[in-house]
Write an enzyme that holds these catalytic residues in place. Structure first.
Site, PDB file in Angstrom:
ATOM      1  N   PHE A  10       0.850  -1.190   0.000  1.00 27.27           N
ATOM      2  CA  PHE A  10       0.000   0.000   0.000  1.00 27.27           C
ATOM      3  C   PHE A  10       0.884   1.237   0.000  1.00 27.27           C
ATOM      4  O   PHE A  10       1.693   1.447   0.902  1.00 27.27           O
ATOM      5  CB  PHE A  10      -0.930   0.014   1.217  1.00 27.27           C
ATOM      6  CG  PHE A  10      -1.832   1.221   1.246  1.00 27.27           C
ATOM      7  CD1 PHE A  10      -2.849   1.358   0.309  1.00 27.27           C
ATOM      8  CD2 PHE A  10      -1.662   2.208   2.206  1.00 27.27           C
ATOM      9  CE1 PHE A  10      -3.689   2.472   0.330  1.00 27.27           C
ATOM     10  CE2 PHE A  10      -2.495   3.314   2.229  1.00 27.27           C
ATOM     11  CZ  PHE A  10      -3.506   3.456   1.293  1.00 27.27           C
ATOM     12  N   TYR A  12       1.121   5.456  -0.191  1.00 29.29           N
ATOM     13  CA  TYR A  12       0.351   6.663   0.110  1.00 29.29           C
ATOM     14  C   TYR A  12       1.184   7.939  -0.007  1.00 29.29           C
ATOM     15  O   TYR A  12       0.668   9.041   0.096  1.00 29.29           O
ATOM     16  CB  TYR A  12      -0.263   6.577   1.516  1.00 29.29           C
ATOM     17  CG  TYR A  12       0.780   6.472   2.601  1.00 29.29           C
ATOM     18  CD1 TYR A  12       1.302   7.620   3.201  1.00 29.29           C
ATOM     19  CD2 TYR A  12       1.254   5.238   3.027  1.00 29.29           C
ATOM     20  CE1 TYR A  12       2.273   7.534   4.187  1.00 29.29           C
ATOM     21  CE2 TYR A  12       2.215   5.142   4.012  1.00 29.29           C
ATOM     22  CZ  TYR A  12       2.716   6.296   4.587  1.00 29.29           C
ATOM     23  OH  TYR A  12       3.680   6.204   5.560  1.00 29.29           O
ATOM     24  N   GLY A  13       2.492   7.819  -0.210  1.00 26.61           N
ATOM     25  CA  GLY A  13       3.402   8.959  -0.342  1.00 26.61           C
ATOM     26  C   GLY A  13       4.153   8.867  -1.652  1.00 26.61           C
ATOM     27  O   GLY A  13       3.551   8.646  -2.709  1.00 26.61           O
ATOM     28  N   SER A  14       5.471   8.984  -1.608  1.00 23.09           N
ATOM     29  CA  SER A  14       6.279   9.011  -2.836  1.00 23.09           C
ATOM     30  C   SER A  14       6.192   7.723  -3.650  1.00 23.09           C
ATOM     31  O   SER A  14       6.467   7.746  -4.856  1.00 23.09           O
ATOM     32  CB  SER A  14       7.739   9.327  -2.511  1.00 23.09           C
ATOM     33  OG  SER A  14       8.303   8.305  -1.717  1.00 23.09           O
ATOM     34  N   GLU A  89      13.003   3.406   2.728  1.00 28.25           N
ATOM     35  CA  GLU A  89      12.167   3.901   3.825  1.00 28.25           C
ATOM     36  C   GLU A  89      12.890   3.850   5.177  1.00 28.25           C
ATOM     37  O   GLU A  89      12.252   3.872   6.224  1.00 28.25           O
ATOM     38  CB  GLU A  89      10.867   3.087   3.883  1.00 28.25           C
ATOM     39  CG  GLU A  89      10.095   3.051   2.576  1.00 28.25           C
ATOM     40  CD  GLU A  89       9.611   4.424   2.124  1.00 28.25           C
ATOM     41  OE1 GLU A  89       9.266   5.249   2.978  1.00 28.25           O
ATOM     42  OE2 GLU A  89       9.597   4.667   0.902  1.00 28.25           O
TER      43      GLU A  89
END
Length: 173
Positions: A10, A12-14, A89
């Site tokens: 999932f 949701y950012g970059s 990350e």
């Protein structure tokens, strides 16, 4: 979880506009009980150790949801994919499993990365004018922090997220 020999990720950012990993399919997904916030410092991509940028993380919020992209990661490449994502990350994010609603296909378990309070780069909330100034002045090896902000907004508009979800992170305009 594994589905059709894939593991779902999932984003949701970059990872929305630059996944950087091979995937078999991509589709829209919604994560209930969370919201997207610019509460994580970025000392490695959109800032530096001495002047971290601000990037998004997920924050628990019962009445909100986060629209993102689900990527079906090929099981045959999962070790290399996770090694890449763990490195990418590494600035305070932790791997976790979440339940995501797939558009028209029920729910699935998916891997995502969340920057939790207490990590060394967690910045938390601040007034919107301070947040805007922080984003405008920050830059790092992956580029200017404002470009990250604009790429995120553009990606969310392309995903047709609800206006309330966009308003929760709009800093400029």
């Amino acid at each position: 979880m594994i589905e059709n020999n894939n593991i779902w990720l999932f984003a949701y950012g970059s990872l929305l506009w630059r996944p950087g990993v091979a995937y078999d399919q991509a589709e829209r997904g919604t994560l209930q009980g969370w919201e997207r916030r610019f509460w994580q410092g970025s000392p490695d991509h959109r800032g530096t150790d001495t002047q971290p940028g601000r990037v998004v993380t997920l924050v628990p919020c019962d009445e909100r949801s986060v629209t993102g992209r689900l990527y079906a990661l090929p099981r045959t490449r999962i070790a290399d994919t996770l090694a890449y994502l763990d490195h990418r990350e590494s600035g305070g994010y932790t791997r976790c499993w979440v339940t995501v609603h797939r558009e028209g296909a029920g729910r699935c378990r998916a891997l995502t990365y969340v920057a939790l309070p207490g990590n060394p780069h967690y910045l938390g909330d601040c007034p919107v004018d301070e947040l805007a100034a922080h984003i405008r002045r920050s830059t790092g090896p992956s580029g200017h922090n404002y470009d990250y902000y604009q790429d995120l907004i553009d990606s969310l508009i392309a995903l047709k997220v609800p206006p309330s979800e966009l308003e929760a992170i709009r800093v400029f305009d």
